[in-house]
Scaffold this active site. Sequence first.
Site, mmCIF file in Angstrom:
data_model
loop_
_atom_site.group_PDB
_atom_site.id
_atom_site.type_symbol
_atom_site.label_atom_id
_atom_site.label_comp_id
_atom_site.label_asym_id
_atom_site.label_seq_id
_atom_site.Cartn_x
_atom_site.Cartn_y
_atom_site.Cartn_z
ATOM 1 C CG HIS A 217 22.567 -27.334 31.886
ATOM 2 N ND1 HIS A 217 23.147 -28.001 32.931
ATOM 3 C CD2 HIS A 217 21.384 -26.867 32.340
ATOM 4 C CE1 HIS A 217 22.349 -27.921 33.991
ATOM 5 N NE2 HIS A 217 21.283 -27.251 33.658
ATOM 6 C CG ASP A 396 -3.914 -45.209 3.992
ATOM 7 O OD1 ASP A 396 -4.523 -45.751 3.045
ATOM 8 O OD2 ASP A 396 -4.058 -45.540 5.162
ATOM 9 C CG HIS A 399 -7.891 -50.800 -1.511
ATOM 10 N ND1 HIS A 399 -8.756 -51.213 -0.520
ATOM 11 C CD2 HIS A 399 -8.408 -51.297 -2.678
ATOM 12 C CE1 HIS A 399 -9.744 -51.912 -1.063
ATOM 13 N NE2 HIS A 399 -9.555 -51.977 -2.360
ATOM 14 N N GLY A 402 -3.504 -54.268 1.526
ATOM 15 C CA GLY A 402 -4.496 -54.772 2.476
ATOM 16 C C GLY A 402 -5.325 -55.896 1.863
ATOM 17 C CB SER A 443 -10.495 -52.715 2.466
ATOM 18 O OG SER A 443 -9.192 -53.173 2.731
#
Lengths: 578, 578
Positions: A217, A396, A399, A402, A443
């Site tokens: 608490h 996002d 690309h 990635g 991708s």
Amino acid sequence: MTRVFNDPSNFALEAVSGMATAYPQYVKAVHGGVVRATASPDGQVAVIVGGGSGHFPAFAGWVGPGMAHGAVCGNIFASPSASQAYSVAKAADNGGGIIITYGNYAGDVLHFGQAAERLRAEGYDVRTIEVSDDVASGPRDDTRKRRGVAGDVVVFKIAGAAAERGHTIDEVTELAWRANDRTRSLGVAFDGCTLPGAAEPLFHVPAGQMSVGLGVHGEPGVYEVPMGTASQIADLLVDGVMAEALEIGTEGYSGRAIVLLNGLGTVKCEELYVVWNRVAERLTDAGVTPVLPEVGELMTSLDMAGISLTITFLDDELEELWCDPVDTIALRRGAVAERAERQVSDDTDQAETPITPGSEASQALAAQVVKGLEVIKQVTIDNEAELGKLDAIAGDGDHGQGMRYGATGAVEAAHRAAEAGAGAGTLLVRAGAQWSESAGGTSGALWGAILTAFGRALGDETPASPQAIVTGVRDAVDAVQRLGGATVGDKTMVDALIPFADTLSAKQAEGVPLAEAWQQATTAAQSAADRTADFVSKLGRSRVLGEKSLGVPDPGATSFCMLMRALGDADLFASETN
Amino acid sequence: MTRVFNDPSNFALEAVSGMATAYPQYVKAVHGGVVRATASPDGQVAVIVGGGSGHFPAFAGWVGPGMAHGAVCGNIFASPSASQAYSVAKAADNGGGIIITYGNYAGDVLHFGQAAERLRAEGYDVRTIEVSDDVASGPRDDTRKRRGVAGDVVVFKIAGAAAERGHTIDEVTELAWRANDRTRSLGVAFDGCTLPGAAEPLFHVPAGQMSVGLGVHGEPGVYEVPMGTASQIADLLVDGVMAEALEIGTEGYSGRAIVLLNGLGTVKCEELYVVWNRVAERLTDAGVTPVLPEVGELMTSLDMAGISLTITFLDDELEELWCDPVDTIALRRGAVAERAERQVSDDTDQAETPITPGSEASQALAAQVVKGLEVIKQVTIDNEAELGKLDAIAGDGDHGQGMRYGATGAVEAAHRAAEAGAGAGTLLVRAGAQWSESAGGTSGALWGAILTAFGRALGDETPASPQAIVTGVRDAVDAVQRLGGATVGDKTMVDALIPFADTLSAKQAEGVPLAEAWQQATTAAQSAADRTADFVSKLGRSRVLGEKSLGVPDPGATSFCMLMRALGDADLFASETN
């Protein structure tokens, strides 16, 4: 913070009522709390638990066969009144005596004690057990004066299981006290909790710090230290609790223990599991074997950010009771009959199958393919930032990264395959699998499919030929369509792939040399990719972008065109392929 | 926010590993995720679930008998790779075909689709089922293009139960699609979630607003509305989902439904239960009967603050499968054999037993007692602020309020008892019970015990006498000590009570008139209370107050002295009691 409520002053009562409506197979609401929805045998000891609300699953979440017979539910963080406790105990009584057990807090001790006196005056055999597991709240030589935290789970479960087995009230009482006296807990908090309707948390822990020993608490902690990693938090908690570990052999202690890793409100299960790794490691080192441990929210404090560790040093009798079946809203055990262990081999898919060398002609083609993949890799490195920027407008933004990850992985896999004598087909299949694995995301999957399908079309025997390359391109485009489900006009990379493949095969059929056909296919693809930008600009992508209208081409179509142009410019299509 | 981690980039993997270590009876870690720890019969369809991490219990929390055979665990909010899916599926296969089911997101569709193609190429019978329950993510006439949210729980449970019953892969596939097509969900979010290691949440919902239809990775919502009460949130969710309700009789729809009320991360169970009250009410009005609903965290998004509602409109076959036993980390059902319902009377303790009138003499004494209680009530009203201030220094500041609530309730109960002809004993017992009930907290319990013990000593027959009053005081002090466990020197109200009782009985034994003895007893108590202040000042209360050293007396001792002085001054001790 606590955001969802109707009338804050009625919050606890509404929560109990909702629980009883949602889980009528477990609990029935009565004045002061809940009792089991299911019947208990006559003469069974009734185990009553309780305390303030705001600690779910404490306390009503533990009512059911194998655990509590009733739970007394006070207001948020406030002891229930004696009349609530009296009422729940009367409703839960089975004629075998009543055990009332709760955390050792002044208000609870008083009100439950008063209820016990009133029940005794009416002839009931009533015992009270105050749980006192928190090492931070009192000295080691007077543990029963400490306050109770997640050790409640252990004591209530042991008492409930003992009652279920038909033990007498004397026996259940002794076992519950034994469980309590062998249980130790320690918690840390990272931030405070907010009462329903309050604008500010009850308390704060300074940013970047954690408060060790802080109560459920907001009772003050013992000290503050800088926020640690998951493993450092585990070390701190294990050190704190194990400082009071029983010695092996003490009063039947076998080196086995109940271990609870508890989230206090807003520390999520994944975070607790990360901490658990280190807790398990440390306990193994200390010779402690966890028995059916629990990792999750066992005793919360509204939305407090914090973690606690509880260890009960078991003897054989307590271990059996801990493992007994239980069926409550929050703790269930013994569902479905026991089953044999599944045998899983350790290396399901880790060892690559050995490569069967391709024909000499196909190995020569494979060498060309490696060069092509090197070109692709370089393009993704050179354009990573640009592709990322393009993708960030509507996606996002990953690309570019990635593509680089994927192409880099593919090149490495291709070199390994080439060294093993792979033909072009196998080399491309291996490169495709690695692209997908290294890149992840959409991708990654699509480029993995492109390389794989292209490789399957080439095979490991056939020498290079314009026809084989055109067929490979066509198969690759088909694979992307099958996998992604997109068609022309969906504003994806398919918009560029189709005109590329169509132009390439048409020109090749017309007898145009491959290198030239490739250039013309690239131009057709680029022009289609540019139209995706035009389209996006005119329509906007309202579901994704709201009102924004953007003149950006699809990142996948754009990178495809970049790579095809680079391949065309690289003079890879040597005369023998024409 | 997400605070607890080691290496953020390794968070998801560490979490899966911790889960497998904590619950070895449920899951085994393999490359790419987990499989069941228990064996499955040869030829049983294998149900593989999966997706990005950060959604616990999705996805590994649902692996076990009656649900999934394996879970593929991607990085946080990222699709797993095809090779992860391939590896988990191979490890979980039982020779009866493989169903891979996951939420309908582009990356998942691609990678799981690619894994399925690879498995098919190796001769496995593989089906994929994309869950698409989120009404906010696509039009009503093309529901299979929507994304999947908490409807996963339903589809995976139905598929797992059908596999467990030994259905063929065709049958399991049909049932899973049927469950998906009859399931609708809608969510609201109040605040964003934070990736491990990130300094800022992925997105924000403006303060005081809620975003309707926001996706589990922060995909934009449909619209924003001002933050509502729990019941308003329930209405919004029920309206949104029920707008697509099946009509009774449609394809076997019976008016029965699976209903899930899901917390997305930092909305606590108690808040969900408060919302549930209204959800249940609305569904009853709409003729929908929930079947084994679930309220809790079913599909989270790290620490996102939000709630979603899922409804599956059942036919009889789906209902049976939903109710089948299941034993996983996060969902367990069918523990312990079924039991009869407990019969609980509705009014356990609500009707007060009628009062048997006391003797005439005791009724006269009772009238004096009422006057005394009125005095006490007035003192608590006059001193509420002062007592509160005193208590706030070392406690929670509610002592003044608690005393006023208690005394006010006690006076009301006393008047009711007096009107019913109660003797002094019954009147005090009733007043004491009400004091405790109205005040709550520690002081409420202690004053309840004081009045009750005093009343029991007086009884309903005996007339007033100094001896009876002294005995009553002694019994009351004993009750406080028994209940609170404090002794003199513990710096509680007992420090004042004991000298009060001792002085009173000594003076009375010496023949001092009661009124005068009372005054002397009050003086002795006050002097002891003052010494508690002195003590607190010297030592500080280091455990509670840290370094602060305070010259404040115990609030309970102080208010006791105030009340005793006021009673002494009130000239209540009429000659007949001497």
